[in-house]
Scaffold this motif. Structure first.
Motif, PDB file in Angstrom:
ATOM      1  N   LEU A   1      36.599  21.593  12.947  1.00  0.00           N
ATOM      2  CA  LEU A   1      37.701  21.347  13.874  1.00  0.00           C
ATOM      3  C   LEU A   1      37.484  22.175  15.136  1.00  0.00           C
ATOM      4  N   TYR A   2      37.413  21.491  16.267  1.00  0.00           N
ATOM      5  CA  TYR A   2      37.159  22.167  17.541  1.00  0.00           C
ATOM      6  C   TYR A   2      38.106  21.641  18.610  1.00  0.00           C
ATOM      7  N   GLU A   3      38.156  22.362  19.723  1.00  0.00           N
ATOM      8  CA  GLU A   3      38.858  21.885  20.909  1.00  0.00           C
ATOM      9  C   GLU A   3      37.971  22.139  22.115  1.00  0.00           C
ATOM     10  N   VAL A   4      38.016  21.202  23.076  1.00  0.00           N
ATOM     11  CA  VAL A   4      37.101  21.246  24.201  1.00  0.00           C
ATOM     12  C   VAL A   4      37.845  20.908  25.487  1.00  0.00           C
ATOM     13  N   GLN A   5      37.379  21.503  26.590  1.00  0.00           N
ATOM     14  CA  GLN A   5      37.967  21.234  27.903  1.00  0.00           C
ATOM     15  C   GLN A   5      36.866  21.272  28.949  1.00  0.00           C
ATOM     16  N   ALA A   6      36.970  20.404  29.951  1.00  0.00           N
ATOM     17  CA  ALA A   6      36.019  20.364  31.056  1.00  0.00           C
ATOM     18  C   ALA A   6      36.645  20.969  32.300  1.00  0.00           C
ATOM     19  N   VAL A   7      35.832  21.723  33.039  1.00  0.00           N
ATOM     20  CA  VAL A   7      36.263  22.333  34.295  1.00  0.00           C
ATOM     21  C   VAL A   7      35.185  22.074  35.347  1.00  0.00           C
ATOM     22  N   LEU A   8      35.579  21.567  36.511  1.00  0.00           N
ATOM     23  CA  LEU A   8      34.646  21.412  37.619  1.00  0.00           C
ATOM     24  C   LEU A   8      34.876  22.564  38.590  1.00  0.00           C
ATOM     25  N   ASP A   9      33.918  23.482  38.604  1.00  0.00           N
ATOM     26  CA  ASP A   9      33.984  24.662  39.480  1.00  0.00           C
ATOM     27  C   ASP A   9      33.543  24.237  40.879  1.00  0.00           C
ATOM     28  N   VAL A  10      34.499  23.903  41.709  1.00  0.00           N
ATOM     29  CA  VAL A  10      34.219  23.288  43.010  1.00  0.00           C
ATOM     30  C   VAL A  10      33.502  24.242  43.959  1.00  0.00           C
ATOM     31  N   GLU A  11      33.944  25.479  44.033  1.00  0.00           N
ATOM     32  CA  GLU A  11      33.380  26.446  44.979  1.00  0.00           C
ATOM     33  C   GLU A  11      32.329  27.361  44.352  1.00  0.00           C
ATOM     34  N   HIS A  12      31.946  27.072  43.117  1.00  0.00           N
ATOM     35  CA  HIS A  12      30.951  27.891  42.412  1.00  0.00           C
ATOM     36  C   HIS A  12      31.355  29.368  42.363  1.00  0.00           C
TER      37      HIS A  12
ATOM     38  N   TYR B   1      33.461  30.535  39.628  1.00  0.00           N
ATOM     39  CA  TYR B   1      34.029  30.834  38.310  1.00  0.00           C
ATOM     40  C   TYR B   1      33.540  32.168  37.789  1.00  0.00           C
ATOM     41  N   ASN B   2      32.290  32.490  38.052  1.00  0.00           N
ATOM     42  CA  ASN B   2      31.703  33.736  37.554  1.00  0.00           C
ATOM     43  C   ASN B   2      32.481  34.955  38.016  1.00  0.00           C
ATOM     44  N   TYR B   3      33.113  34.867  39.172  1.00  0.00           N
ATOM     45  CA  TYR B   3      33.827  36.036  39.707  1.00  0.00           C
ATOM     46  C   TYR B   3      35.309  36.042  39.334  1.00  0.00           C
ATOM     47  N   GLY B   4      35.972  34.922  39.571  1.00  0.00           N
ATOM     48  CA  GLY B   4      37.424  34.940  39.397  1.00  0.00           C
ATOM     49  C   GLY B   4      37.989  33.938  38.425  1.00  0.00           C
ATOM     50  N   GLY B   5      37.112  33.210  37.688  1.00  0.00           N
ATOM     51  CA  GLY B   5      37.624  32.212  36.767  1.00  0.00           C
ATOM     52  C   GLY B   5      38.084  30.960  37.501  1.00  0.00           C
ATOM     53  N   ARG B   6      39.024  30.255  36.939  1.00  0.00           N
ATOM     54  CA  ARG B   6      39.483  28.989  37.504  1.00  0.00           C
ATOM     55  C   ARG B   6      40.258  29.220  38.798  1.00  0.00           C
ATOM     56  N   ALA B   7      39.964  28.376  39.771  1.00  0.00           N
ATOM     57  CA  ALA B   7      40.593  28.487  41.081  1.00  0.00           C
ATOM     58  C   ALA B   7      41.479  27.263  41.314  1.00  0.00           C
ATOM     59  N   PRO B   8      42.455  27.384  42.214  1.00  0.00           N
ATOM     60  CA  PRO B   8      43.382  26.268  42.455  1.00  0.00           C
ATOM     61  C   PRO B   8      42.703  24.970  42.865  1.00  0.00           C
ATOM     62  N   GLU B   9      41.543  25.057  43.521  1.00  0.00           N
ATOM     63  CA  GLU B   9      40.870  23.844  43.998  1.00  0.00           C
ATOM     64  C   GLU B   9      39.990  23.182  42.930  1.00  0.00           C
TER      65      GLU B   9
ATOM     66  N   GLU C   1      46.635  24.843  36.244  1.00  0.00           N
ATOM     67  CA  GLU C   1      48.052  25.153  36.392  1.00  0.00           C
ATOM     68  C   GLU C   1      48.286  26.646  36.178  1.00  0.00           C
ATOM     69  N   GLU C   2      48.783  27.310  37.191  1.00  0.00           N
ATOM     70  CA  GLU C   2      49.067  28.730  37.077  1.00  0.00           C
ATOM     71  C   GLU C   2      50.309  28.945  36.221  1.00  0.00           C
ATOM     72  N   ASP C   3      50.276  30.002  35.436  1.00  0.00           N
ATOM     73  CA  ASP C   3      51.425  30.332  34.606  1.00  0.00           C
ATOM     74  C   ASP C   3      52.665  30.494  35.490  1.00  0.00           C
ATOM     75  N   PRO C   4      53.707  29.693  35.273  1.00  0.00           N
ATOM     76  CA  PRO C   4      54.873  29.736  36.165  1.00  0.00           C
ATOM     77  C   PRO C   4      55.574  31.097  36.207  1.00  0.00           C
ATOM     78  N   GLN C   5      55.623  31.764  35.070  1.00  0.00           N
ATOM     79  CA  GLN C   5      56.268  33.081  35.054  1.00  0.00           C
ATOM     80  C   GLN C   5      55.453  34.097  35.847  1.00  0.00           C
ATOM     81  N   ARG C   6      54.128  34.040  35.679  1.00  0.00           N
ATOM     82  CA  ARG C   6      53.265  34.950  36.425  1.00  0.00           C
ATOM     83  C   ARG C   6      53.346  34.661  37.915  1.00  0.00           C
ATOM     84  N   LYS C   7      53.358  33.386  38.271  1.00  0.00           N
ATOM     85  CA  LYS C   7      53.446  33.004  39.679  1.00  0.00           C
ATOM     86  C   LYS C   7      54.754  33.483  40.286  1.00  0.00           C
ATOM     87  N   ALA C   8      55.843  33.308  39.555  1.00  0.00           N
ATOM     88  CA  ALA C   8      57.157  33.738  40.053  1.00  0.00           C
ATOM     89  C   ALA C   8      57.208  35.253  40.216  1.00  0.00           C
TER      90      ALA C   8
END
Length: 535
Positions: free
Chosen positions: A118-129, A131-139, A168-175
């Protein structure tokens, strides 16, 4: 040498089997000849038809055991718990899909080596390359998390993931951040962005130095000047994090825990990682730009002491190394550094690795055992090889190891920095290391330049590090401490028992209590014998 006309004698299959037995075993060899290779594992990733334009970037697949998570990502403290595969996507039209080979570029091993489960998988397109520094970005573009029940790698059906929304940024953290930012009124914090002529010339495009200037609570009421601290963050930090740290310091000053000073919270992040305000042949002359352009400019704008004994540097981790090198290289500008858990300052102990040893290798000791690079309370969390391999899959630049090359290395003929060590084997390049030593091994630099800098550096270096530092940075601190003792530098190294990279500042129940001690020591240099607390 050519072999077309060489006559090869015939040998029986038994003879071949005997010859291979030592390395492989005859039975294993015969089995290998009869069995087809394991099939590769593929995923299909699609750009949602609702997208309005083509997308491109580095496509990352994150897969781990289990189900029910809203996000599948890496865990820095369990680096092998999540499998990651990568593939560059030069262009993907809306509605178009691409097949991703999850064995070709993967960490910690090819996906086909996973067991059925049993696994779970997700795809991420790192648009600005980045990810290595800051993880997922809004773009960036991401898919929903897909559950793979009873999934068998290399099975007939290819799971299809659809890139259809931004992270999606955590709404509580964003607030919470928006509320915090709203408290940064002009009498508390002011953002300064200065376009550096020196850096702009180097890059051929506008480059800015950014910082939040944190003012003491009584700044608006007074007329005198204040001691000033130039602070900078560690790897992964940015201008927003600098504001958060600055507002914490403001609250401590307001509460009377720290002396009233101006704190300039510098941003040292860049596309290549952290430039650490070093005069690098790759990143540009950040130290020169800071000391000759930015500081004189803001000293005209704010009521700062604008003198050596009222101008200090401070930072943690990569920011700790940055503050240490600024003091070492500009001792007439800064009146002292208070560096915490700095990155390696003596390359005889580079996170536990002696780069100067014969046939030095970043991955393995002479006996073949792996070098650890992360620990927690004595437990090894990751090896240097694992750490580097993951970084290479996430992207060829912006990671911590690559960031070191961008700061420390000479420039190669291709225009990129030379790598200090081979990413495939771990072998250290002696020529590149010689450049590192001459320019950025701070223990060596101090020793080499002690005759002309010693008088200005004596008593000005303060370093704090935990004896259980997560990245083994206490080792290099001990090395540099010994070098400075030999020079009679009157340096002050404090080793806090059992503290790690992440809880170093704690004093009792106060997680940031070390700031009070550091602030007091700075005040005593700037205002010797003068009280700042109300009696």
């Amino acid at each position: 040498m050519r072999f077309e006309n060489v006559r090869v004698p015939r040998v029986s299959s038994i003879a071949v089997c005997v010859a291979l037995t030592l390395a492989l075993g005859c039975g294993q060899w015969l089995k290998a000849q009869n069995e087809p290779p394991a099939p590769h594992t593929f995923f299909r990733v699609k750009a949602a038809e609702t997208l309005t334009a083509p997308i491109k970037g580095r496509l990352l697949l994150f897969l781990k055991a289990g189900s029910g998570d809203k996000e599948v990502s890496i865990d820095e403290f369990r680096p092998t718990a999540t499998f990651v595969a990568a593939q560059e996507i030069p262009r993907l039209e809306p509605g178009e899909s691409v097949e991703v080979n999850a064995d070709q570029l993967a960490f910690p091993k090819p996906f086909s080596e996973l067991n059925t489960g049993l696994y779970e998988v997700q795809a991420v397109l790192d648009v600005e390359h980045n990810y290595n520094y800051g993880g997922r970005a809004p773009e960036d573009w991401v898919s929903n998390v897909m559950t793979l029940a009873g999934w068998k790698p290399g099975g007939a059906a290819e799971p299809e993931l659809v890139l259809d929304h931004h992270p999606e940024e955590d709404p509580q953290r964003k607030a919470a951040f928006e509320k915090l930012k709203a408290s940064a009124t002009a009498d508390v914090a002011q953002l300064q962005e200065f376009e550096s002529p020196t850096l702009t010339r180097f890059w051929g495009k506008p480059v800015k130095i950014k910082a939040w200037v944190i003012l003491p609570s009584d700044y608006a009421k007074g007329k005198g000047t204040y001691p000033t601290v130039y602070w900078t963050h560690g790897f992964g930090g940015n201008i927003d994090g600098a504001l958060v740290s600055g507002l914490r310091i403001y609250e401590r000053m307001k509460a009377g825990k720290m002396p009233p000073m101006i704190w300039v919270m510098l941003d040292e992040s860049c596309a290549q990682g952290t430039h650490e305000f070093a005069d690098s042949v790759n990143n540009g002359p950040w130290g020169t730009a800071l000391t000759t352009e930015f500081i004189p400019r803001i000293e005209k704008k704010y009521r700062m002491d604008a003198r050596r004994n009222g101008r200090f540097v401070q930072g943690h981790s990569s920011g700790g190394w940055a503050s240490l090198q600024l003091e070492v290289n500009y001792p007439k500008v800064f009146g002292g550094t208070w560096s915490t858990s700095p990155d390696p300052s003596d390359f005889h102990d580079f996170t536990g690795i002696d780069l100067y040893s014969e046939h030095a290798n970043v991955y393995h000791r002479p006996d073949g055992s792996p070098y650890p690079i992360m620990r927690d309370k004595g437990k090894v969390l990751a090896t240097a090889e694992q750490f580097t391999e993951l970084e290479q899959v996430l992207g060829p630049y912006g990671g911590q190891m690559t960031s070191f090359d961008w700061v420390f290395s000479p420039k190669s003929s291709s225009g990129a920095p030379d790598a200090m060590f081979d990413r495939a084997t771990g072998d250290v390049d002696p020529k590149v290391l010689a450049y590192w030593k001459e320019h950025w091994d701070l223990a060596h630099v101090v020793t080499t330049h002690w005759a002309e800098r010693g008088a200005d550096l004596k008593g000005r270096i303060h370093v704090y590090v935990g004896t259980a530092d997560t990245f083994y940075l206490d080792g290099a601190a001990h090395k540099m401490d010994a070098v400075l003792k030999g020079l009679g530098a009157d340096a002050h190294f404090t080793y806090i028992p059992e503290r790690t990279h992440f809880d170093l500042y704690g004093v009792g129940e106060d997680r940031q209590g070390l700031f009070d001690e550091i602030g007091q020591q700075m005040w005593d240099v700037a205002r010797p014998g003068k009280q700042w607390k109300k009696q």
